[in-house]
Design a protein around this motif. Structure first.
Motif, PDB file in Angstrom:
ATOM      1  N   TYR A 241       1.048  -0.892  -0.073  1.00 40.71           N
ATOM      2  CA  TYR A 241      -0.308  -0.087  -0.169  1.00 40.71           C
ATOM      3  C   TYR A 241       1.135   0.958   0.138  1.00 40.71           C
ATOM      4  CZ  TYR A 241      -3.212  -3.087   0.970  1.00 40.71           C
ATOM      5  OH  TYR A 241      -3.991  -4.281   1.273  1.00 40.71           O
TER       6      TYR A 241
ATOM      7  N   GLU B 176      -4.336   3.684   3.956  1.00 36.58           N
ATOM      8  CA  GLU B 176      -4.240   2.789   3.300  1.00 36.58           C
ATOM      9  C   GLU B 176      -4.428   0.973   3.715  1.00 36.58           C
ATOM     10  OE1 GLU B 176      -4.300   1.308  -1.376  1.00 36.58           O
ATOM     11  OE2 GLU B 176      -2.953   2.705  -1.029  1.00 36.58           O
TER      12      GLU B 176
ATOM     13  N   GLY C 277     -14.432   0.175  -0.782  1.00 31.82           N
ATOM     14  CA  GLY C 277     -14.400   1.399  -1.627  1.00 31.82           C
ATOM     15  C   GLY C 277     -13.525   1.031  -3.042  1.00 31.82           C
ATOM     16  N   GLY C 278     -13.927   0.474  -4.066  1.00 30.48           N
ATOM     17  CA  GLY C 278     -13.102   0.239  -5.586  1.00 30.48           C
ATOM     18  C   GLY C 278     -12.041  -0.550  -5.436  1.00 30.48           C
ATOM     19  N   ALA C 279     -12.852  -1.499  -4.265  1.00 33.58           N
ATOM     20  CA  ALA C 279     -12.444  -3.202  -4.396  1.00 33.58           C
ATOM     21  C   ALA C 279     -12.661  -3.992  -5.393  1.00 33.58           C
ATOM     22  CB  ALA C 279     -11.604  -3.827  -3.075  1.00 33.58           C
ATOM     23  N   THR C 280     -12.184  -4.990  -6.045  1.00 35.63           N
ATOM     24  CA  THR C 280     -12.563  -6.059  -6.518  1.00 35.63           C
ATOM     25  C   THR C 280     -12.228  -7.148  -5.771  1.00 35.63           C
ATOM     26  OG1 THR C 280     -10.183  -6.556  -7.743  1.00 35.63           O
ATOM     27  CG2 THR C 280     -11.807  -4.656  -8.654  1.00 35.63           C
TER      28      THR C 280
ATOM     29  N   THR D 285      -8.302  -7.618  -6.086  1.00 37.07           N
ATOM     30  CA  THR D 285      -7.572  -6.984  -4.816  1.00 37.07           C
ATOM     31  C   THR D 285      -7.730  -7.495  -3.303  1.00 37.07           C
ATOM     32  OG1 THR D 285      -9.186  -4.933  -4.743  1.00 37.07           O
ATOM     33  CG2 THR D 285      -7.323  -5.063  -6.453  1.00 37.07           C
TER      34      THR D 285
ATOM     35  N   ASP E 109      -5.869  -7.724  -0.472  1.00 37.28           N
ATOM     36  CA  ASP E 109      -5.498  -7.254   1.766  1.00 37.28           C
ATOM     37  C   ASP E 109      -6.183  -8.096   2.267  1.00 37.28           C
ATOM     38  OD1 ASP E 109      -5.864  -4.970  -0.044  1.00 37.28           O
ATOM     39  OD2 ASP E 109      -8.042  -4.537  -0.550  1.00 37.28           O
TER      40      ASP E 109
END
Length: 131
Positions: free
Chosen positions: A18, A23, A83-86, A89, A93
């Motif tokens: 990150y 983050e 937010g914005g994660a697939t 990803t 994480d």
């Protein structure tokens, strides 16, 4: 002895590559809130005792899970909360946070944690168990 907050976040930031500690902190909060819903009793308390206080409290006051999530669903729910994660990803994480949690826990406690989780979580913690 709990891991220091800076060391905990530095570890996650390094593992997850990150850009900022913020983050890393955001991802840690989501993953620990979901993990806490899957753990009970002394195992959850012992794991919390190894984490920095801020993150221990998140683990001890988790999001409520109606049922234990499989590793795949755990990753999917994590993606929905970040937010914005697939899913790809979010898998990254989850791995960054749980491998750091595994390091803080140590092998004996990690084995007890894995007993409370559905099969396959050992891979998310980066500690594949013999089958």
């Amino acid at each position: 002895m709990p891991m220091r907050p800076e060391a905990f976040l530095d570890h996650i930031q390094e593992r997850g590559e990150y850009r900022t500690r913020e983050e890393a902190a955001r991802v840690a909060r989501v993953v620990l809130a979901l993990l806490g819903a899957h753990l009970v009793g002394t195992v959850r308390a012992q794991l919390a005792a190894r984490l920095p206080e801020t993150y221990a409290l998140i683990l001890l006051n988790p999001l409520q899970a109606a049922e234990p999530l499989s590793p795949d669903r755990f990753v999917r729910v994590t993606a929905a909360w970040i937010g914005g994660a697939t899913e790809k990803t979010a898998l990254w994480d989850v791995g960054a946070v749980l491998s750091t949690v595994a390091a803080a826990a140590g092998d004996a406690l990690l084995s007890e944690v894995l007993l409370q989780l559905p099969p396959g979580f050992d891979l998310l913690f980066g500690h594949p168990q013999p089958t």
